[in-house]
Motif scaffolding. Structure first.
Motif: not given
Length: 578
Positions: A370-399
């Protein structure tokens, strides 16, 4: 002698073959020097002494990395964006100058290099500063940043963009993934390197002090900031002359005299930096730096390099100016983190726990279909950012969705696509990004300092004598060998002795030109600590006269004992005539 010492040393250096401007046959080019026979030997001896103290005795290793590296290395290190000096170009004569140097040379401002460009431009207006070359006013002339990197092309045609390294350090950092294997993944460990560095200086000056090609001896000590501490006891009682930032900014500024242990206990100096200050102090004395003309100065906030958390300079007074000869920087994890971010390798060390630990670990299991087709070339960087956010701010995923920022742009990702969860895992260890402690020695500046501090004059037999009071370990020539006269077999005997001493590992200068006093003066002037004279008495009893440079005292020594005698004299384990 200090008033004219730089002119005196420059004349001596050129006349006796220590150093001189390069390619003068073609008009020369500023910022490049050739080391002559005496200078190359002195430089090599200082390098050997550095290897002995900072590598061999400390148990560290050495590499030799290339001078040229691709652009990506220096993009990661920050040199492409942050390795600048301030340049101002005279509109009349079109000469380029270091703007901060003009300010410091013409006003009472001591640290213009650390000031913002706008403040430096204001000083040109306030003092109506002029061009040092033609006298034209530079008030109102723009000051700009000038990157000091030397560009080159790797390969034919357009090739690949590369740069000559501005410091040898990057050659060690980029090879860290392999170097940690040689260290068996165990911290702390250190790697040194002696090599050429290149900086396209705006205005080279003061001989070997500011040049465009120079030699660095650098040590990169990789440590675990949570676990590793230096053995301060080895240098605890070494007395340091410190010039902390607080004293530099005080009205009644003064040096602080304290031991290494006191500097650490008071929090004045970081323990790792303090350890190397203590080690280095003894080394400076060993190679001939006058410790009455020496200090350790802490960088002010505006001076700190882009990579440094703290830095102290070893400075020597040369010709009335304080010259940085070594920088001691705590580089934290800046370098390895940056290369880990840009390169395709691992710049961490795996730290094994004493016992496995069970921990809760936040993670995302991304739906890339889903992430790849929706965000194209930015998908890999978005994925990295989500992994980093999970480690530093788990509460960000509550919504129902989570927002991340990539290259200044915000992206909203549905929580079901992120697939956030908290898992219980058992870990045997963790990956640690080492911090780096770096002593960086400018070999050319140390050569220049040692020559200047060693230059001495006295009176011998009613005549003024100039000599270099160089330690025997670093003197370009250890012993001069002379026949009293070139006849009656004295010259043949002297040549045989010279060959024997060379075979024993001594640097020997054979000389039979001129009277014996003149030959002594020639060797004194280049710092040769001992001279051996073959005379008629030698032909009778196989003894020679050994003369010591500084005291000019002489003693008879058996030819058979000469290598052992000179070895002991050079090592300082005995004095002449004992």
């Amino acid at each position: 002698m200090r008033e004219n010492e730089l002119e005196t040393v420059a004349e001596l250096a050129k006349r006796r073959g220590f150093f001189f401007p390069a390619v003068e046959a073609y008009g020369g080019v500023a910022g490049f020097y050739t080391y002559g026979p005496q200078g190359a030997a002195l430089k090599r001896a200082i390098e050997d002494a550095w290897r002995d103290r900072f590598l061999t005795r400390e148990g560290h290793t050495e590499i030799a990395a290339p001078d040229v590296m691709p652009e990506a290395v220096f993009e990661a290190s920050g040199h492409l964006d942050g390795f600048d000096d301030m340049i101002i170009v005279c509109p009349e004569c079109e000469t380029s100058h270091r703007a901060d140097h003009i300010v410091e040379d013409s006003t009472d401002v001591a640290d213009a290099e650390a000031m913002p460009i706008a403040d430096v431009e204001a000083l040109f207006e306030e003092y109506d500063l002029v061009c040092p070359s033609c006298g034209e006013s530079l008030a109102g002339v723009p000051v700009e940043d000038f990157n000091l990197m030397f560009e080159t092309t790797i390969g034919p045609g357009t090739g690949k963009q590369g740069y000559l390294r501005p410091e040898t350090a990057q050659g060690i950092f980029v090879e860290f993934p392999r170097l940690k294997e040689y260290a068996r993944g165990q911290l702390p460990f250190a790697v040194g390197q002696i090599g050429t560095a290149w900086r396209n200086e705006i205005a080279p000056r003061r001989a070997l002090v500011r040049v465009r090609e120079f030699t660095q001896a650098e040590l990169e000590h990789f440590v675990d900031p949570e676990a590793d501490e230096p053995d301060i006891s080895k240098v605890a009682d070494v007395e340091l002359t410190l010039y902390p930032a607080a004293e530099q900014e005080a009205e009644d500024e003064e040096y602080v005299e304290m031991t290494v242990q006191e500097a650490v206990d008071s929090g004045t100096v970081d323990p790792w930096v303090a350890y190397y200050l203590g080690v280095s102090q003894g080394w400076y004395e060993r190679v001939g730096v006058d410790m009455d003309r020496f200090r350790f100065r802490q960088h002010l906030g505006g001076e700190l390099a882009h990579y440094a958390a703290d830095c102290w300079d070893a400075e020597a007074e040369v010709g009335g100016n304080w010259v940085e000869i070594t920088g001691f920087a705590y580089r934290s994890d800046y370098d390895l983190s940056k290369h880990g971010e840009y390169a395709d390798d691992d710049f961490t060390v795996f730290k094994q726990y004493d016992e496995p630990r069970t921990v809760e670990r936040a993670t995302v299991d991304l739906d890339m279909a889903t992430l790849g087709p929706e965000y194209g070339g930015a998908a890999a960087d978005i994925a990295d950012a989500l992994h980093d956010l999970a480690a530093t701010d788990p509460d960000a995923f509550d919504g129902d969705s989570v927002t991340v920022e990539v290259d200044g742009e915000s992206y909203e990702v549905a929580s079901e696509v992120a697939n956030f969860s908290v898992e219980t895992v058992t870990e045997s260890g963790e990956h640690v990004t080492p911090h780096v402690v770096e002593p960086s020695f400018g070999i050319g500046r140390i050569v220049y300092t040692v020559l200047t501090h060693a230059y001495s004059t006295d009176e011998v037999d009613g005549e003024e004598r100039a000599y270099l009071d160089l330690p025997a370990e670093v003197a370009p020539t250890t012993v001069g060998v002379f026949p009293l006269m070139g006849k009656d077999g004295m010259d043949e005997t002297a040549e045989e002795i010279a060959e024997t001493l060379r075979d024993a590992g001594f640097s020997v200068q054979y000389d039979e030109s001129g009277n014996i006093g003149r030959r002594y003066r020639r060797q004194d002037e280049v710092g040769t600590p001992y001279c051996v004279t073959v005379d008629y008495e030698t032909l009778e009893d196989d003894t020679v006269t050994v003369r010591e440079r500084d005291s000019t005292e002489q003693a008879r020594v058996d030819v058979a004992d000469l290598p052992a005698e000179l070895t002991a004299l050079r090592a300082g384990t005995k004095t002449l005539g004992e």
